[in-house]
Design an enzyme around this catalytic site. Sequence first.
Site, PDB file in Angstrom:
ATOM      1  N   HIS A   1       0.884  -1.176   0.000  1.00 49.63           N
ATOM      2  CA  HIS A   1       0.000   0.000   0.000  1.00 49.63           C
ATOM      3  C   HIS A   1       0.917   1.219   0.000  1.00 49.63           C
ATOM      4  O   HIS A   1       2.002   1.171   0.595  1.00 49.63           O
ATOM      5  CB  HIS A   1      -0.829   0.121   1.273  1.00 49.63           C
ATOM      6  CG  HIS A   1      -1.724  -1.020   1.595  1.00 49.63           C
ATOM      7  ND1 HIS A   1      -1.304  -2.136   2.255  1.00 49.63           N
ATOM      8  CD2 HIS A   1      -3.059  -1.188   1.395  1.00 49.63           C
ATOM      9  CE1 HIS A   1      -2.323  -2.962   2.434  1.00 49.63           C
ATOM     10  NE2 HIS A   1      -3.399  -2.415   1.926  1.00 49.63           N
TER      11      HIS A   1
ATOM     12  N   ASP B   1      -4.657 -13.779  -2.161  1.00 53.50           N
ATOM     13  CA  ASP B   1      -4.060 -13.434  -0.881  1.00 53.50           C
ATOM     14  C   ASP B   1      -4.124 -14.697  -0.033  1.00 53.50           C
ATOM     15  O   ASP B   1      -5.202 -15.104   0.430  1.00 53.50           O
ATOM     16  CB  ASP B   1      -4.806 -12.277  -0.202  1.00 53.50           C
ATOM     17  CG  ASP B   1      -4.290 -10.921  -0.674  1.00 53.50           C
ATOM     18  OD1 ASP B   1      -3.427 -10.887  -1.581  1.00 53.50           O
ATOM     19  OD2 ASP B   1      -4.729  -9.899  -0.121  1.00 53.50           O
TER      20      ASP B   1
ATOM     21  N   HIS C   1     -11.145 -14.023   3.748  1.00 51.58           N
ATOM     22  CA  HIS C   1     -12.344 -13.269   3.365  1.00 51.58           C
ATOM     23  C   HIS C   1     -13.425 -14.219   2.857  1.00 51.58           C
ATOM     24  O   HIS C   1     -14.618 -13.978   3.064  1.00 51.58           O
ATOM     25  CB  HIS C   1     -12.011 -12.234   2.293  1.00 51.58           C
ATOM     26  CG  HIS C   1     -11.017 -11.203   2.763  1.00 51.58           C
ATOM     27  ND1 HIS C   1     -10.611 -10.161   1.964  1.00 51.58           N
ATOM     28  CD2 HIS C   1     -10.371 -11.050   3.938  1.00 51.58           C
ATOM     29  CE1 HIS C   1      -9.732  -9.420   2.636  1.00 51.58           C
ATOM     30  NE2 HIS C   1      -9.570  -9.945   3.825  1.00 51.58           N
TER      31      HIS C   1
ATOM     32  N   GLU D   1      -9.036 -13.704  -1.306  1.00 47.07           N
ATOM     33  CA  GLU D   1      -8.324 -13.991  -0.053  1.00 47.07           C
ATOM     34  C   GLU D   1      -9.038 -15.100   0.703  1.00 47.07           C
ATOM     35  O   GLU D   1     -10.265 -15.060   0.881  1.00 47.07           O
ATOM     36  CB  GLU D   1      -8.234 -12.734   0.822  1.00 47.07           C
ATOM     37  CG  GLU D   1      -7.530 -13.053   2.128  1.00 47.07           C
ATOM     38  CD  GLU D   1      -7.268 -11.850   3.013  1.00 47.07           C
ATOM     39  OE1 GLU D   1      -6.870 -10.791   2.492  1.00 47.07           O
ATOM     40  OE2 GLU D   1      -7.440 -12.001   4.241  1.00 47.07           O
TER      41      GLU D   1
ATOM     42  N   ASP E   1       2.428   2.047   3.338  1.00 50.99           N
ATOM     43  CA  ASP E   1       3.367   1.084   3.939  1.00 50.99           C
ATOM     44  C   ASP E   1       4.807   1.548   3.750  1.00 50.99           C
ATOM     45  O   ASP E   1       5.664   1.242   4.565  1.00 50.99           O
ATOM     46  CB  ASP E   1       3.273  -0.304   3.274  1.00 50.99           C
ATOM     47  CG  ASP E   1       1.902  -0.916   3.321  1.00 50.99           C
ATOM     48  OD1 ASP E   1       1.109  -0.539   4.192  1.00 50.99           O
ATOM     49  OD2 ASP E   1       1.619  -1.795   2.464  1.00 50.99           O
TER      50      ASP E   1
ATOM     51  N   ASP F   1      -6.032 -13.440   9.520  1.00 49.11           N
ATOM     52  CA  ASP F   1      -4.865 -13.355   8.617  1.00 49.11           C
ATOM     53  C   ASP F   1      -3.706 -14.231   9.073  1.00 49.11           C
ATOM     54  O   ASP F   1      -2.564 -13.765   9.179  1.00 49.11           O
ATOM     55  CB  ASP F   1      -4.378 -11.897   8.507  1.00 49.11           C
ATOM     56  CG  ASP F   1      -5.239 -11.048   7.590  1.00 49.11           C
ATOM     57  OD1 ASP F   1      -6.042 -11.609   6.828  1.00 49.11           O
ATOM     58  OD2 ASP F   1      -5.089  -9.812   7.626  1.00 49.11           O
TER      59      ASP F   1
ATOM     60  N   ASP G   1     -11.093 -11.436  10.890  1.00 50.63           N
ATOM     61  CA  ASP G   1     -10.055 -11.657   9.893  1.00 50.63           C
ATOM     62  C   ASP G   1      -8.708 -11.841  10.590  1.00 50.63           C
ATOM     63  O   ASP G   1      -8.015 -10.871  10.856  1.00 50.63           O
ATOM     64  CB  ASP G   1     -10.052 -10.378   9.025  1.00 50.63           C
ATOM     65  CG  ASP G   1      -9.288 -10.519   7.751  1.00 50.63           C
ATOM     66  OD1 ASP G   1      -9.009 -11.654   7.349  1.00 50.63           O
ATOM     67  OD2 ASP G   1      -8.984  -9.480   7.153  1.00 50.63           O
TER      68      ASP G   1
ATOM     69  N   GLU H   1     -10.807  -6.973  -4.427  1.00 49.88           N
ATOM     70  CA  GLU H   1     -10.617  -8.036  -3.427  1.00 49.88           C
ATOM     71  C   GLU H   1     -11.873  -8.109  -2.560  1.00 49.88           C
ATOM     72  O   GLU H   1     -12.109  -7.235  -1.723  1.00 49.88           O
ATOM     73  CB  GLU H   1      -9.393  -7.694  -2.576  1.00 49.88           C
ATOM     74  CG  GLU H   1      -9.119  -8.730  -1.512  1.00 49.88           C
ATOM     75  CD  GLU H   1      -7.900  -8.375  -0.666  1.00 49.88           C
ATOM     76  OE1 GLU H   1      -6.928  -7.806  -1.210  1.00 49.88           O
ATOM     77  OE2 GLU H   1      -7.931  -8.659   0.538  1.00 49.88           O
TER      78      GLU H   1
ATOM     79  N   ASP I   1      -0.839 -12.437   2.555  1.00 48.33           N
ATOM     80  CA  ASP I   1      -1.485 -11.391   3.349  1.00 48.33           C
ATOM     81  C   ASP I   1      -1.737 -12.010   4.719  1.00 48.33           C
ATOM     82  O   ASP I   1      -2.861 -12.359   5.080  1.00 48.33           O
ATOM     83  CB  ASP I   1      -2.781 -10.939   2.682  1.00 48.33           C
ATOM     84  CG  ASP I   1      -3.300  -9.655   3.301  1.00 48.33           C
ATOM     85  OD1 ASP I   1      -2.706  -9.213   4.300  1.00 48.33           O
ATOM     86  OD2 ASP I   1      -4.296  -9.110   2.805  1.00 48.33           O
TER      87      ASP I   1
HETATM   88  C1  XLS Z   1      -7.679  -6.521   4.598  1.00 49.74           C
HETATM   89  C2  XLS Z   1      -7.222  -6.722   3.232  1.00 49.74           C
HETATM   90  C3  XLS Z   1      -6.097  -5.818   2.760  1.00 49.74           C
HETATM   91  C4  XLS Z   1      -5.965  -5.870   1.271  1.00 49.74           C
HETATM   92  C5  XLS Z   1      -5.151  -4.767   0.683  1.00 49.74           C
HETATM   93  O1  XLS Z   1      -8.444  -7.311   5.139  1.00 49.74           O
HETATM   94  O2  XLS Z   1      -6.880  -8.079   3.115  1.00 49.74           O
HETATM   95  O3  XLS Z   1      -4.913  -6.154   3.396  1.00 49.74           O
HETATM   96  O4  XLS Z   1      -5.414  -7.084   0.833  1.00 49.74           O
HETATM   97  O5  XLS Z   1      -5.634  -3.522   1.011  1.00 49.74           O
HETATM   98 CA    CA Z   2      -5.972  -9.144   1.473  1.00 51.73          CA
HETATM   99 CA    CA Z   3      -7.549 -10.165   5.480  1.00 54.72          CA
END
Ligand code: XLS
Ligand code: CA
Ligand code: CA
Length: 436
Positions: free
Chosen positions: A99, A294, A269, A266, A102, A307, A305, A230, A337
């Site tokens: 991003h 992702d 998600h 993802e 970042d 991750d 989430d 996404e 991710d």
């Molecule tokens: C958040 C998202 C984010 C996207 C990019 O849940 O996964 O990280 O991948 O903005």
């Molecule tokens: Ca993501």
């Molecule tokens: Ca995520």
Amino acid sequence: MNNFSNLPSIHYEGPKSTNPFAYRYYDANRLIDGKPMKDHLKFAMSYWHTMCAELTDPFGKATIDRSYGKTEPMEIAKAKADAAFEFMTKLGIEYFCFHDVDIAPEGSSFAEFQDNFHEMVSYIKGLMDQTGIKLLWGTANCFGNPRYMHGAGTSCNADCFAFAAAQIKNALDATIALGGTGYVFWGGREGYETLLNTDMALELDNMARLMKMAVAYGRAHGFTGDFYIEPKPKEPTKHQYDFDASTVLAFLRKYGLEKDFKLNIEANHATLAGHTFQHELCVARINNAFGSIDANQGDMFLGWDTDQFPSNVYDATLCMYEVLKAGGFQTGGLNFDAKVRRPSFRFEDIALAYICGMDTMALGLLKAHALIADGRIDEFVAKRYASYQTGIGKQIIDGTATLESLEQYALNAPEPKMESGCQEYLESVLNNVLFS
Ligand code: XLS
Ligand code: CA
Ligand code: CA
């Protein structure tokens, strides 16, 4: 250790190795169907989790120091970039995703951020040239800053729309300058908390307007890659407009955006939307909208989430099965991710997490390839639908059948002869391929 300087280079040592700093399954140059594993998998590092996340949660402060031995924001940003490229080089990761915020400090105004950002894009370009590491996709963070509390493209405040557009223009310029093949829209605040204060029709039209502007600008300035949406159903907003793959496809078609956009799916998600990861990938694939992944996983007992790094080989196999069926990655790849758990606060834990994730996806690739080579599942599915190859089934497919002709058929035919769906047998075939 405040960086990755003590980390050894990670190499393939095979399944019998007990060295924690080695790959057991990911053998970058091993050919699978004539293509090296690294090109099947196209691993990418997520800049935000890997280099920036301080492992805070709503109840606790940072457990990791992200200053990289520096004190000034721009010095930190440069040391962070150096550490990122050292990390990717040592792990043999060829791509990264980022991003805008970042890589550069936001400063106290948008103008200051833009200067910092331009300087950091050139700095990162230098590191890419030195290492050969490539950009998979770029994106703008239009959800973190308080100005996006009501949304970015879907904000009720037109000034916020304008700031988001400005950020996206700069992030697209950077993606083009760094040779990225994808540009992601993740609508972290593009949704609502309550319909009592929301004009949903205007918000959706505006979200499409912003994306159309991005396509027009990107195409006019040499971006030949794919734009991606996404999907995610919720978090941070209660309801996000990009709920899941099917919802996003309907949105893209309504606004005529489907030629420029594909999907970035993802895993976590998908499960938040009440789907399996494989379901979302399959929806993307059968609609020619499979773009990028992702890679991560959620926790079956938590409704948010998390991750986490992928470690579930069963899911990784079904993921890579869809990737192989889609003909492999074109512009996209596998972006981790994913973040380490808060108590895994050492820099080496981040490396160990990537090793686990990369080995999991590599095993998934090997097993998915074996599943297709085995052929029993494909053969079963083909046989299951064989009634559409001839007779009345063929007429349905050809479009020559009508309700009247089918009524006549049903009046004269015996009761349909049913066959088993054989789910349990097919699950045993999958286990047989996974564990032999
Ligand atoms: C958040 C998202 C984010 C996207 C990019 O849940 O996964 O990280 O991948 O903005
Ligand atoms: Ca993501
Ligand atoms: Ca995520």
